[in-house]
Scaffold this active site. Sequence first.
Site, PDB file in Angstrom:
ATOM      1  N   PHE A 115       0.792  -1.021  -0.129  1.00 18.85           N
ATOM      2  CA  PHE A 115       0.017   0.102  -0.049  1.00 18.85           C
ATOM      3  C   PHE A 115       0.823   1.068  -0.137  1.00 18.85           C
ATOM      4  O   PHE A 115       2.172   1.034   0.694  1.00 18.85           O
ATOM      5  CB  PHE A 115      -1.065   0.017   1.325  1.00 18.85           C
ATOM      6  CG  PHE A 115      -2.401   0.187   0.868  1.00 18.85           C
ATOM      7  CD1 PHE A 115      -3.056  -1.014   0.542  1.00 18.85           C
ATOM      8  CD2 PHE A 115      -3.075   1.365   0.926  1.00 18.85           C
ATOM      9  CE1 PHE A 115      -4.438  -0.713   0.168  1.00 18.85           C
ATOM     10  CE2 PHE A 115      -4.470   1.184   0.625  1.00 18.85           C
ATOM     11  CZ  PHE A 115      -4.928   0.318   0.306  1.00 18.85           C
ATOM     12  N   GLN A 235      -6.962  15.320   2.856  1.00 15.82           N
ATOM     13  CA  GLN A 235      -6.724  14.346   1.779  1.00 15.82           C
ATOM     14  C   GLN A 235      -7.423  14.161   0.779  1.00 15.82           C
ATOM     15  O   GLN A 235      -8.736  14.094   0.806  1.00 15.82           O
ATOM     16  CB  GLN A 235      -6.441  13.134   2.539  1.00 15.82           C
ATOM     17  CG  GLN A 235      -5.492  12.005   1.758  1.00 15.82           C
ATOM     18  CD  GLN A 235      -5.233  10.780   2.367  1.00 15.82           C
ATOM     19  OE1 GLN A 235      -5.879   9.925   2.579  1.00 15.82           O
ATOM     20  NE2 GLN A 235      -3.837  10.789   2.878  1.00 15.82           N
ATOM     21  N   HIS A 237      -7.849  11.796  -2.354  1.00 17.47           N
ATOM     22  CA  HIS A 237      -7.513  10.595  -2.652  1.00 17.47           C
ATOM     23  C   HIS A 237      -6.945  10.546  -4.236  1.00 17.47           C
ATOM     24  O   HIS A 237      -7.843  11.107  -4.909  1.00 17.47           O
ATOM     25  CB  HIS A 237      -8.419   9.356  -2.480  1.00 17.47           C
ATOM     26  CG  HIS A 237      -7.974   8.080  -2.391  1.00 17.47           C
ATOM     27  ND1 HIS A 237      -7.620   7.404  -3.846  1.00 17.47           N
ATOM     28  CD2 HIS A 237      -7.582   6.936  -1.579  1.00 17.47           C
ATOM     29  CE1 HIS A 237      -7.294   5.990  -3.600  1.00 17.47           C
ATOM     30  NE2 HIS A 237      -7.067   5.928  -2.159  1.00 17.47           N
ATOM     31  N   LEU A 247     -14.795   6.278  -4.558  1.00 16.05           N
ATOM     32  CA  LEU A 247     -13.296   5.680  -4.413  1.00 16.05           C
ATOM     33  C   LEU A 247     -13.137   4.448  -5.228  1.00 16.05           C
ATOM     34  O   LEU A 247     -13.401   3.596  -5.282  1.00 16.05           O
ATOM     35  CB  LEU A 247     -13.181   5.217  -3.017  1.00 16.05           C
ATOM     36  CG  LEU A 247     -11.745   5.142  -2.555  1.00 16.05           C
ATOM     37  CD1 LEU A 247     -10.949   6.264  -2.706  1.00 16.05           C
ATOM     38  CD2 LEU A 247     -11.608   4.650  -1.194  1.00 16.05           C
ATOM     39  N   GLU A 250      -6.720   1.998  -3.034  1.00 17.44           N
ATOM     40  CA  GLU A 250      -5.289   2.080  -3.335  1.00 17.44           C
ATOM     41  C   GLU A 250      -4.836   0.660  -3.581  1.00 17.44           C
ATOM     42  O   GLU A 250      -3.782   0.578  -3.956  1.00 17.44           O
ATOM     43  CB  GLU A 250      -4.789   2.516  -2.179  1.00 17.44           C
ATOM     44  CG  GLU A 250      -3.191   3.188  -2.315  1.00 17.44           C
ATOM     45  CD  GLU A 250      -2.817   4.213  -1.282  1.00 17.44           C
ATOM     46  OE1 GLU A 250      -1.581   3.955  -0.803  1.00 17.44           O
ATOM     47  OE2 GLU A 250      -3.519   5.108  -0.967  1.00 17.44           O
ATOM     48  N   ARG A 281      -0.448   9.537  -0.874  1.00 20.53           N
ATOM     49  CA  ARG A 281      -1.447  10.070  -1.535  1.00 20.53           C
ATOM     50  C   ARG A 281      -1.343  11.523  -2.114  1.00 20.53           C
ATOM     51  O   ARG A 281      -1.833  11.805  -3.143  1.00 20.53           O
ATOM     52  CB  ARG A 281      -2.687   9.906  -0.908  1.00 20.53           C
ATOM     53  CG  ARG A 281      -2.877   8.353  -0.715  1.00 20.53           C
ATOM     54  CD  ARG A 281      -4.189   8.166   0.371  1.00 20.53           C
ATOM     55  NE  ARG A 281      -4.566   6.853   0.313  1.00 20.53           N
ATOM     56  CZ  ARG A 281      -5.525   6.181   1.302  1.00 20.53           C
ATOM     57  NH1 ARG A 281      -6.194   7.258   2.119  1.00 20.53           N
ATOM     58  NH2 ARG A 281      -5.826   5.006   1.161  1.00 20.53           N
ATOM     59  N   HIS A 347     -11.206  12.650   0.133  1.00 21.61           N
ATOM     60  CA  HIS A 347     -11.413  11.541   0.866  1.00 21.61           C
ATOM     61  C   HIS A 347     -11.194  11.506   2.577  1.00 21.61           C
ATOM     62  O   HIS A 347     -11.810  10.782   2.969  1.00 21.61           O
ATOM     63  CB  HIS A 347     -10.090  10.608   0.421  1.00 21.61           C
ATOM     64  CG  HIS A 347     -10.033   9.410   0.802  1.00 21.61           C
ATOM     65  ND1 HIS A 347     -11.362   8.504   0.649  1.00 21.61           N
ATOM     66  CD2 HIS A 347      -9.106   8.622   1.471  1.00 21.61           C
ATOM     67  CE1 HIS A 347     -10.973   7.236   1.001  1.00 21.61           C
ATOM     68  NE2 HIS A 347      -9.669   7.480   1.857  1.00 21.61           N
ATOM     69  N   ARG A 389      -2.303  11.392   5.741  1.00 27.28           N
ATOM     70  CA  ARG A 389      -2.527  10.074   6.148  1.00 27.28           C
ATOM     71  C   ARG A 389      -1.939   9.011   5.133  1.00 27.28           C
ATOM     72  O   ARG A 389      -2.475   9.060   4.140  1.00 27.28           O
ATOM     73  CB  ARG A 389      -4.121   9.695   6.454  1.00 27.28           C
ATOM     74  CG  ARG A 389      -4.174   8.184   6.914  1.00 27.28           C
ATOM     75  CD  ARG A 389      -5.739   8.083   7.194  1.00 27.28           C
ATOM     76  NE  ARG A 389      -6.571   8.236   6.196  1.00 27.28           N
ATOM     77  CZ  ARG A 389      -6.922   7.317   5.395  1.00 27.28           C
ATOM     78  NH1 ARG A 389      -6.181   6.104   5.490  1.00 27.28           N
ATOM     79  NH2 ARG A 389      -7.660   7.366   4.247  1.00 27.28           N
TER      80      ARG A 389
END
Length: 574
Positions: A115, A235, A237, A247, A250, A281, A347, A389
Amino acid sequence: MILKHDIVIVGSGLAGLRAAVECAGQVDIAVVSKVLPTRSHSGAAQGGITASLGNEEEDRWDWHFFDTVKGSDYLGDQDAIEMMVKDAPRVIYELEHMGVPFSRTPDGKIAQRNFGGHTRDFGKRPVKRACYAADRTGRVILDTLYDQCLRHHITFYSEHYLLSLIFDKERCVGMVIYNLSTGELHLIQARAILLATGGCGRIYRTTSNGFASTGDGISLALRSGIPLEDMEFIQFHPTGLFPLGILVSEAARGEGGILRNRMGERFMERYAPTVRELAARDVVSRAILTEVREGRGIGGKDYIHLDLTHLGEEIIQKRLWEIASFARTFLGIDPVFEPIPVQPTCHYLMGGIPTDLDGRVLKDEKGTVAPGLYAAGECACVSVHGANRLGCNSLLDLLVFGRRSGQAMKQDLLHYEFSPLSEKHLKPTARAIEELLTCAGREKSDIIRQSMQSIMMDYGSVFRDAEGLKKGIEEIRNLKERYRKIKVSNSLKAFNYELMETIELGHQLDLAEVILLSALERKESRGAHWRKDFPHRADQDYLKHTLVLQTSKGLEVKYKPVKITQFHPEARVY
C-alpha cells in the site's frame, strides 16, 4: 422525553462500535447514529488495515513507525504514532478472534499486500503490510463489530441526529437529539459522551465520502468552545471514479495498477521514481493534476487512466472485485479489458477535535481536558496522521483509539455522576428549529450547498494560494449571511430531511471557513496542504499544530508544538 445512559457514543462507524464493545456488559451504553449502523461510512473502506505482522515478508513496527511519521510530513505526534503501530498486531488478531474473515495466504496466515507509503528498511522499498479481506475490509469489520454489539445488547438510537451538546459548567453532561421517524426532540443524560461522527468530506463537490459525512460532531465541538486542530489538511485520494468521485481503492495500485496519461506514459516514474504509484497520496494527487494541467489528461479532460488490464481477470475478480463492480456499474467499463478513468477526490480529514492518547477532548493549546467529552475516529485529531494519512492507517486509527476511548470512559466514570437535566435544556434547540421552519427568506439550502462545494474545490482543494484562500473565505462568509435567510419548505416533523440537511449545511459552512482560514495562515507546503505561493516546507516556522477557536469576535488561530521523539524532519525523497 429524557433518556439516561452512563455512556453515549455518537456515531456507529468502527471507532464508535469498537468503543461500545470495549464497555459492553460493564456499564449502560447507547449508540446514537443518524444512519443505520451498517450504513456507516467505515463500511466503504476497501483496501485494508496495516500491521507489521510479517506474514508475506519481513516487517517491523519501527519501519511502520518511520513510514507513518514520514507520511505525516513530520506533523504527526510521534508518541501517539508509536503507540498505534506497536498495538497494530494485537488489533488484527483481536479482529480475527471476533470473526473477521481476512483473506489468507496459501499456508493459512492472514494475507498482506503493498500500500502507498509503506516500506521496509526505513524507506528503501515497498513492503506488504496491509491486511485485507479482498477489497471489502471496512465492510466486514463493521459487520463483525455490529454483531458483537448486538450480542451484548447495546442500545442503538438509529436515524437520530445529534443537534446540540449540553454542558454543566465545564463538563459535558448530555445532548439533544432529533428522532427522524417521529420528528421529536429528546434529551439524553450521560456521564460520558464520545463523538465518533466521522469526517466532513461533503463540504467538497467531488468526494468519496457518504452523504452523512457532514462534520456535525466537529462543528458542535467548535460551537461548544473546543478548538479544532490541523483542519487545513484535507486528503484528496488520487483515484476517484471520474466524474463521480467514488473511491477506487489504493488496493488497485497495491496489486500493480499503473497510472497512465493520454500518451500511455507511466508518468509516476517522473514524480516518485522509487515507489511510483505507491507514493504517498498527496504526491500522487498532485502528480495527476499536474499531468492534467499540462495537457496530458485523457482526451484533454480532467482525468487520467488507471490501468489494471495487465493483472488478468483472476486477480481482479479475486482481490479487486468491488472496484471492478463499481467501474462496471457506474461507468459501463470492464477493468479486465479497459483502463478506468480516475481523478483526485476528497477523501479524508487529518485534523479534527484535539484529544489525548485516550480520546479525552482537549480544550486549549495547553492540553486542558474537557471533562465528560471524548472523541475518536476521523472527527478526532490525536494526530497520528499529521499532514497526510498513509493508506490503511485509518482503520487502525479507528480501532486503536476507539478501544482506548472506551477504556478511558470506563475509568473516568468513577469520578462522574449524572447531572440533572430538564425540559429547559431543550428550549434553545427547539427555538432554533422553529426559526428555521418559520423563516420568511427565499434562499434554498441546495443552492447554497452547491456554491459552497464549488468554492471549496476552487480555492481549498489540492493546490492553494493566498489570493484564492482569501477570496474563498470572503465567499463562504457571504454564504453564511445568505444561510440566515434559508426557507425550509417542508414543515412536517417526521422524516424532514430538508430540515436536517439545512442544519447540516450550517455545520458545513462553519467548517469550510475554518479549513480555509487554517490554510491561509499556514504559509508553507506540507503533506496534503500545498501552497503554490509557498511551495516549500518551512519547519522553522510551521512545525506546529494549528488550533482554530470560535470566539465572540470570530475565529482565532493559535498553535501548539508537535511531539517529536525519534524522527526529525528531513527532505522528502521518493
